[in-house]
Design an enzyme around this catalytic site. Structure first.
Site, PDB file in Angstrom:
ATOM      1  CD  GLU A   1       1.622   6.836   1.748  1.00  0.00           C
ATOM      2  OE1 GLU A   1       2.166   6.651   2.825  1.00  0.00           O
ATOM      3  OE2 GLU A   1       0.509   6.346   1.453  1.00  0.00           O
ATOM      4  CG  ASP A   2       3.755   3.724  -2.316  1.00  0.00           C
ATOM      5  OD1 ASP A   2       4.198   4.425  -1.384  1.00  0.00           O
ATOM      6  OD2 ASP A   2       3.081   2.695  -2.150  1.00  0.00           O
TER       7      ASP A   2
ATOM      8  CG  ASP B   1      -4.369   0.342   2.098  1.00  0.00           C
ATOM      9  OD1 ASP B   1      -3.791  -0.504   1.391  1.00  0.00           O
ATOM     10  OD2 ASP B   1      -3.778   1.246   2.722  1.00  0.00           O
TER      11      ASP B   1
HETATM   12 MN    MN Z   1      -2.166   0.281   0.082  1.00  0.00          MN
END
Ligand code: MN
Length: 743
Positions: A115-116, A177
């Protein structure tokens, strides 16, 4: 007076409240930035933990994942000011405490990489294997799911179902998370903080609960509550702390006497006092409207023993010690909760009458109660001797099997949803898409949810590939297919079982326009019939010249005149007369009596109804009665109610005849005289059913010592069918007379 006082004592001015809220928010932020919260462990500390239960080869793989993630996140920082990698390490360490396997830990370390950072799923697959890549991908997809519960929920659930179908470890990583993100939520903007906290309370806490992860659930709730309502949470926390001091002496006393009593019976047990968590106190105050003091006045204890039969012995001991409250005992050992929870629950009257809530369980049950599904990994070394343990293992195995079953991965998520969204039903379209419907929804609701046009044209359906009635209530997980027909139309019956707003509104709308269309058609038929008496028809009239006549009837268009006629609001005879005289000065009157009969198709539409008094069926000689507001009502020609009408206003009666045929059913009423014998009513019903007719109602209306008079409302297809029914009934020895009721 009193209530005003206590209110003013509790409520601060708005400004003061805002000031102290911002104080507590800043405390949340301060806490989030602390090293032991934001970056609670280094990778080396994590690795040490892993070495206690993983093989060195596996720990090495986890290390590779860490190094890769650390590299990918280089230069990124969290809002807390810590290097980004501290977050995946914290997540992994939560999972390590649950003794999750090495693939889960690798996924945890890599969970934000897709994602990042620019890293692709395929890259992770090549480096760390397909399974780890799938886990990471699943976590990334799950992240988007809860963001917009209102919109596109069905689509989100599909993703969720798929993600979970592949591997429940995805959920475990996601929960860990979220847990770490909640611990550091204080650094988020106000808006973000509120949204994430809501999400956590609405979705994550229930999921943790469903998986039996009590500790995680409690932490979600308390963190979520504090982030959403910092002031309220702080006040309750403070109140709990204050109460703790007052309660201490009493708690110790109860604790001691339970310990002593158990010891006296030779049961070795750990006795712990329990405190309700802040959010559960708040919920109780809110939902049960209980004052804080009353909630705190309950003393909670937990007795942990080593063997299951010790649980029951311990129960006997405490019941001997304090008087049990009737009806409060629950045996969750014999019948565990859906999430695998097991314990004995009881409530006692303690000294001075204080209520004491006691939970009794084994150590193993305690682990399961706290960690739920995580216990599967945490307590791998099985103690197969205890039944509870076997049940837990079976529970986990069932969950795993459910989501591995390729055909229907939704079942597992379904059992989750029962807790999460009790008011919804989820079904599949033939293409495998998920539809969200309100509880109690029928295939008609489903059809309208797909498309209004599908709803309007649906005639039948298949549920799980088998034909089913349109009125059947749908269950989650079923597949539904709607069968449509171009000339089908919604039926008024649908309103008795359609529950969704969309379906009901569409059905009403369609019925209304259907009724309008039918009224116009009937009005046209009736007006043409009246005009035919003088060899004219609607098409022969010059309507530009007739606007003036329309005005008299309060309408502007021909259709409106026709609709008024069809509804029975104006008589076609009168309209014809006005139209003709306006068209032709020489014209005098329409001769009513020569008009031919109006054709009635069996079971036709909405505007034609059948007189309840006589119950005409196809084949009967009939007459139509135009009734304002009711429209065209069909009666038997000899109906007693029509005799009076014929005399007083013959123009309201219109000759009619049956034409065409459908398989519609018509109800009519029979009066049957029978000998008073046991079982004779049942015999009547059986014979009627035997000739394929329906019984709508049976009433005994009169009886004397010997004879009863029975009213039977039957539904038949036509006059022949009815004759067959009557013939068979007459053949019953106990039937004396049989007549059709007419008016
Ligand atoms: Mn995370």
């Amino acid at each position: 007076m009193r209530s005003w006082k206590s209110r003013s004592a509790l409520e601060m001015t708005k400004a003061a409240a805002a000031a102290s809220e911002s104080y507590f928010v800043s405390r949340l932020a301060e806490r989030a930035r602390r090293d032991d919260v934001a970056a609670p462990c280094t990778f080396e500390a994590l690795a040490k933990n892993l070495e206690t239960y993983l093989q060195p080869r596996q720990v090495a793989q986890v290390r590779r994942a860490h190094d890769y993630a650390a590299n990918a996140h280089t230069g990124q920082f969290r809002r807390t000011g810590h290097p980004y990698i501290s977050h995946p390490i914290a997540v992994a360490s939560i999972l390590a405490d649950m003794h999750m396997d090495h693939q889960t830990l690798m996924a945890a370390l890599l969970h934000d990489v897709i994602e990042d950072t620019p890293v692709a799923k395929s890259t992770l697959g090549n480096r760390f294997g397909k399974q780890v890549a799938e886990l990471v991908d699943g976590v990334s997809k799950l992240s988007t799911i809860f963001h917009s519960p209102a919109e596109a929920q069905a689509v989100n659930f599909q993703k969720m179902a798929l993600a979970m179908a592949k591997d429940i470890r995805v959920i475990m990583v996601k929960l860990a998370d979220r847990l770490h993100n909640m611990r550091t939520i204080g650094v988020m903007s106000r808006e973000q903080r509120k949204r994430v906290a809501r999400e956590t309370l609405d979705y994550y806490a229930p999921i943790a609960n469903r998986l039996g992860m009590h500790n995680v659930k409690v932490e979600f709730e308390d963190l979520g509550f504090a982030a959403l309502y910092p002031l309220r949470a702080e006040r309750i926390r403070q109140a709990v702390e204050d109460a703790r001091g007052n309660r201490k002496a009493l708690m110790d006393e109860i604790d001691k006497s339970i310990q002593a009593a158990l010891g006296g019976e030779g049961i070795s047990a750990q006795v712990e006092s329990r405190e309700k968590h802040v959010f559960s106190i708040y919920q109780k105050m809110k939902t049960q409207h209980k004052p804080f003091k009353e909630i705190m006045d309950v003393f909670g204890f937990r007795i942990v023993v080593s063997q299951e039969d010790d649980c029951y012995r311990a129960l006997g001991v405490v019941h001997n010690l304090y008087k049990p409250v009737a009806g409060r005992f629950k045996d969750y050992i014999a019948i565990p909760k859906v999430n695998g929870y097991q314990s004995l629950h009881t409530t006692l009257f303690g000294m001075h009458g204080v209520p004491i809530e006691v939970q009794i369980r084994t150590e193993h049950m305690s682990e399961v109660a706290d960690h739920g599904i995580a216990g599967h990994w945490l307590y791998k070394a099985p103690d197969e001797k205890t039944r509870g343990n076997q049940r837990t293992r079976r529970w986990v195995r069932d969950l795993m099997e459910l989501q591995q079953r390729a055909g229907n991965p939704l079942e597992f998520i379904e059992s989750l949803k029962i807790d999460l969204f009790p008011d919804d039903v989820y079904v599949f379209t033939p293409k495998g898409e998920i539809m969200e419907l309100p509880r109690g929804a029928s295939p008609v609701d489903f059809a309208y949810a797909v498309h209004t046009d599908i709803g309007n044209r649906c005639v039948a359906c298949r549920i799980d590939r088998a034909l089913a009635p349109l009125s059947q209530q749908l269950q989650s997980g079923q597949s539904v297919e709607v069968i449509t027909s171009d000339d089908a139309r919604p039926s008024p019956d649908w309103l008795t079982f359609a529950v969704s707003g969309k379906a009901r509104a569409a059905i009403r709308h369609s019925l209304k326009s259907q009724k309008r269309t039918e009224s116009i058609a009937l009005g046209r038929k009736l007006l043409n019939r009246s005009l035919a008496n003088v060899g004219s028809s609607i098409n022969d009239l010059d309507f530009r010249r007739l606007r003036r006549v329309f005005k008299e009837f309060g309408v502007r268009k021909l259709d409106e005149v026709l609709q008024a006629i069809g509804n029975g609001d104006v008589m076609s005879y009168a309209v014809a007369q006005r139209l003709l005289s306006a068209d032709n000065r020489d014209y005098e009157a329409v001769p009513v009596e020569h008009a031919g009969p109006v054709a009635i198709r069996d079971g036709e539409g909405l505007v034609i109804t059948y007189g309840r008094c006589c119950g005409p069926v196809p084949g009967d000689a009939i007459v139509g009665h135009m009734t304002p507001g009711k429209g065209f009502v069909v009666h038997i020609e000899s109906c007693n109610n029509m005799t009076e009408t014929r005399r007083r206003s013959p123009e309201q009666l219109i000759p009619a005849k049956w034409t065409g045929s459908t398989d519609a059913e018509f109800t009519t009423t029979l009066r049957i005289g029978v000998n008073r014998k046991k079982g004779v009513i049942a015999e009547l019903a059986a014979i009627i059913a035997d000739v394929d007719a329906g019984v709508d109602r049976i009433n005994v209306v009169e009886r004397d010592a010997r004879v009863s008079s029975v009213i039977v409302v039957v539904s038949v297809q036509n006059r022949d069918h009815l004759a067959r029914v009557m013939r068979r009934l007459r053949a019953i020895p106990n039937v004396l007379t049989i007549n059709r009721v007419s008016g």
